[in-house]
Design a protein around this motif. Structure first.
Motif, mmCIF file in Angstrom:
data_model
loop_
_atom_site.group_PDB
_atom_site.id
_atom_site.type_symbol
_atom_site.label_atom_id
_atom_site.label_comp_id
_atom_site.label_asym_id
_atom_site.label_seq_id
_atom_site.Cartn_x
_atom_site.Cartn_y
_atom_site.Cartn_z
ATOM 1 N N ALA A 61 0.837 -1.232 0.050
ATOM 2 C CA ALA A 61 -0.042 0.183 0.180
ATOM 3 C C ALA A 61 0.715 1.182 0.101
ATOM 4 C CB ALA A 61 -0.979 -0.234 1.173
ATOM 5 N N LEU A 62 1.621 1.286 0.941
ATOM 6 C CA LEU A 62 2.900 2.341 1.044
ATOM 7 C C LEU A 62 3.639 2.533 -0.348
ATOM 8 C CD1 LEU A 62 3.326 4.915 2.580
ATOM 9 C CD2 LEU A 62 5.233 3.505 3.783
ATOM 10 N N ALA A 63 4.058 1.351 -0.604
ATOM 11 C CA ALA A 63 4.893 1.258 -2.108
ATOM 12 C C ALA A 63 4.387 2.109 -3.157
ATOM 13 C CB ALA A 63 5.159 -0.302 -2.292
ATOM 14 N N GLN A 64 3.002 1.715 -3.459
ATOM 15 C CA GLN A 64 2.040 2.242 -4.614
ATOM 16 C C GLN A 64 1.971 3.531 -4.528
ATOM 17 O OE1 GLN A 64 -1.602 0.682 -5.311
ATOM 18 N NE2 GLN A 64 -2.483 1.236 -3.346
ATOM 19 N N GLN A 65 2.018 4.499 -3.277
ATOM 20 C CA GLN A 65 1.806 5.730 -3.043
ATOM 21 C C GLN A 65 3.257 6.203 -3.330
ATOM 22 O OE1 GLN A 65 -0.853 6.941 -2.649
ATOM 23 N NE2 GLN A 65 -1.988 6.157 -0.858
ATOM 24 N N GLN A 66 4.392 5.701 -2.853
ATOM 25 C CA GLN A 66 5.902 6.108 -3.261
ATOM 26 C C GLN A 66 5.917 6.071 -4.796
ATOM 27 O OE1 GLN A 66 8.263 5.436 -0.114
ATOM 28 N NE2 GLN A 66 10.044 5.440 -1.390
ATOM 29 N N MET A 67 5.471 5.102 -5.371
ATOM 30 C CA MET A 67 5.648 4.991 -7.018
ATOM 31 C C MET A 67 4.561 6.051 -7.509
ATOM 32 S SD MET A 67 7.702 2.641 -7.921
ATOM 33 C CE MET A 67 7.073 1.884 -9.570
ATOM 34 N N LEU A 68 3.657 6.354 -7.114
ATOM 35 C CA LEU A 68 2.896 7.364 -7.462
ATOM 36 C C LEU A 68 3.576 8.649 -7.437
ATOM 37 C CD1 LEU A 68 0.069 7.801 -9.092
ATOM 38 C CD2 LEU A 68 -0.973 7.989 -6.750
ATOM 39 N N ALA A 69 3.921 9.107 -6.261
ATOM 40 C CA ALA A 69 5.103 10.104 -6.094
ATOM 41 C C ALA A 69 6.034 10.209 -7.084
ATOM 42 C CB ALA A 69 5.391 10.351 -4.583
ATOM 43 N N ALA A 70 6.758 9.187 -7.357
ATOM 44 C CA ALA A 70 7.669 9.359 -8.486
ATOM 45 C C ALA A 70 7.138 9.462 -9.783
ATOM 46 C CB ALA A 70 8.611 7.845 -8.454
ATOM 47 N N GLY A 71 6.087 9.096 -9.968
ATOM 48 C CA GLY A 71 5.360 9.270 -11.397
ATOM 49 C C GLY A 71 5.028 10.817 -11.680
ATOM 50 N N ILE A 72 4.626 11.527 -10.352
ATOM 51 C CA ILE A 72 4.260 12.722 -10.301
ATOM 52 C C ILE A 72 5.504 13.737 -10.821
ATOM 53 C CG2 ILE A 72 3.527 14.797 -8.998
ATOM 54 C CD1 ILE A 72 1.514 12.805 -7.753
ATOM 55 N N LEU A 73 6.522 13.210 -9.974
ATOM 56 C CA LEU A 73 7.840 13.984 -10.274
ATOM 57 C C LEU A 73 8.347 13.963 -11.644
ATOM 58 C CD1 LEU A 73 9.799 13.569 -6.951
ATOM 59 C CD2 LEU A 73 8.467 15.418 -7.520
ATOM 60 N N ARG A 74 8.251 12.523 -12.252
ATOM 61 C CA ARG A 74 8.717 12.295 -13.720
ATOM 62 C C ARG A 74 7.982 13.155 -14.677
ATOM 63 N NH1 ARG A 74 12.739 9.310 -13.738
ATOM 64 N NH2 ARG A 74 13.071 7.385 -12.282
ATOM 65 N N GLN A 75 6.674 13.324 -14.391
ATOM 66 C CA GLN A 75 5.997 14.248 -15.155
ATOM 67 C C GLN A 75 6.422 15.595 -15.028
ATOM 68 O OE1 GLN A 75 3.663 13.832 -17.706
ATOM 69 N NE2 GLN A 75 3.947 11.794 -17.682
#
Length: 489
Positions: A61-75
């Motif tokens: 659950a926390l991993a997918q939140q962190q992956m989502l944060a990484a995706g936001i930064l990459r955009q």
């Protein structure tokens, strides 16, 4: 998220840890735009690496939140790179007007990243929403960018997630998911290649809520039930929009589409082990015991003395010894005495006896004649024979004894684990475990997944092994430690 702090320290992107927000923005504004973009990209990479570590720990659950944060930064990196590709050596402070204010929004987004540290998945979700809003604001503010659809990532609200379901199964986050020039045409969502009806979609400009139909859930093994195995699946999002291009200064706006892909994150399965112990309790007690021994028969005559003795050897460990001594089976005895003493492991009795006195009769010697005068005395004595007695030694003591009492059904502390767990079950002089009965289920599920009945050897140096009934686990007992491990299928 220590990696976030490291990046912030190295890059000095968040000087808020040392100074005021005004100082932070000033330092960030003074950096070359190219350096800011590069450092944000490195921060995204650190977030992705941290998410992979969380997956291995089972915190999907926390991993997918962190992956989502990484995706936001990459955009954010993509948008900034495209906008300022000709001005990478410039600084935000050198830009004019609204563009210079972009640094404030970037600083706010980076601050949100730092705030992810130490948060639960539920708390992190609110920060992710704030990050998304901040980056969306930046995208809408910076110039020269065609506002095409942007996709950040996906959140899965399954039974294994700490994030509340709130009536949805998936949440897709991004920007420009609809185009008003296409009458806000609905995007198309596919789960494992299966098209999801529009009635199961709630579409907003920056997010799409998805309810997966039950038949699709069943086919992909969606984790809507904690008792089912967690599985991964693919999701794709097809977004429609009109291009904003021109040819020879003539606008050409035609419908086009872009497809984004995502995968549900799946970490190791989480299990719960419950168990019962069987064994032997060793209860130490003091058992009372008595003893009685006799000497051989002691004989004596009249006015004769004789003695006797008797001995008793105590068993090992005897304690609280008491003794008495006395003569029994007595005949023709005048006096007797006896005593006993304990010396080490031997109890000894000694005694003496004396025979009866002789029995004598006194008669007078008479003279003849009328006056019969007494002229003397004569004594006649008799000695009763057969004087005898036996010395008896009696007593009591207590002997330590260990009583073995079987027990069963003693509860074993519940253990949660990913793919293996160790439990120490020490034995001592008072208790020994002889058998272990284990029940294994998936976390948050009461249904029994597998079970193991492990008998332990009496020799503590030996190893006991047993596979589970369904072959999913293996239990090993070695050196007072139970090791339970999932078996690779």
């Amino acid at each position: 998220m220590k990696m976030v702090k490291r990046v912030v320290l190295i890059l000095s992107l968040l000087a808020v840890f040392w100074g005021s927000p005004q100082q932070t923005r000033a330092q960030l504004a003074a950096l070359p735009i190219g350096s800011v973009i590069q450092n944000i990209g490195e921060l995204a990479k650190q977030l992705e690496d941290g998410a992979q570590a969380l997956i291995q720990q089972g915190n999907t659950a926390l991993a997918q939140q962190q992956m989502l944060a990484a995706g936001i930064l990459r955009q954010l990196v993509l948008q900034l790179s495209e906008t300022y590709k000709g001005s990478l050596d410039a600084t935000f402070s050198s830009l004019a007007g609204a563009e210079a204010n972009v640094v404030n929004d970037v600083e706010s987004v980076l601050d949100d990243v730092a705030n992810l540290e130490g948060k639960t998945a539920t708390d992190a979700q609110e920060i992710i929403y704030k990050m998304q809003g901040g980056v969306n604001q930046i995208i809408n503010k910076i110039p020269f960018i065609s506002h095409d659809p942007v996709f950040y990532g996906m959140i899965v609200h399954d039974a294994f997630s700490e994030i509340p379901k709130e009536g949805i199964d998936l949440e897709l986050l991004g920007l420009n998911f609809t185009d008003d020039r296409l009458d806000n045409k609905h995007p198309e969502v596919f789960i494992a290649g299966e098209s999801i009806p529009n009635s199961n979609l709630s579409v907003q400009e920056d997010r799409i809520h998805v309810k997966i139909p039950d038949d699709v859930k069943s086919r992909i093994g969606f984790g809507d039930d904690a008792c089912t195995k967690q599985s991964t699946f693919s999701a794709s999002l097809k977004v429609f929009f009109k291009t904003r291009r021109s040819f020879m200064f003539i606008p050409i706006n035609r419908e086009t589409s872009v497809t984004f892909n995502a995968f549900a994150l799946t970490g190791p399965e989480r299990f719960v082990m419950r168990g019962e112990l069987n064994g032997i309790l060793k209860k130490k007690t003091d058992e009372p015991a008595t003893f009685s021994v006799r000497s051989g028969q002691v004989t004596y005559g009249c006015e004769e003395n004789n003695s006797g003795s008797a001995n008793y050897t105590l068993p090992d460990g005897a304690k609280e010894v008491n003794c008495t001594a006395g003569w029994v089976d007595i005949s023709n005895t005048k006096t007797r005495s006896a005593s006993c003493a304990v010396g080490g492991s031997t109890v000894t009795a000694t005694g003496t006896v004396r025979g009866r006195d002789r029995e004598c009769i006194v008669s007078d010697i008479l003279s003849g004649g009328i006056f019969r005068a007494v002229v003397g005395r004569r004594t006649a004595c008799n000695c009763p024979g057969g004087g005898h007695a036996t010395l008896q030694l009696s007593g009591s003591y207590k002997l330590p004894r260990t009583e073995e009492i079987p027990y069963e059904g003693e509860g074993l502390n519940e253990q949660r684990f990913l793919n293996e767990v160790n439990v120490v079950l020490p034995s001592d002089d008072t208790k020994r475990v002889t058998g272990i009965y284990l029940l294994i289920s998936r976390d948050q599920c009461t249904n029994v997944l597998d079970r193991i009945n492990l008998d332990l050897p009496t020799d503590p140096s030996r190893v006991a092994e047993q596979s589970s009934v369904n072959g999913l686990f293996k239990a090993t007992f070695r050196a007072e430690t139970l090791h339970l491990q999932q078996v690779d299928q």
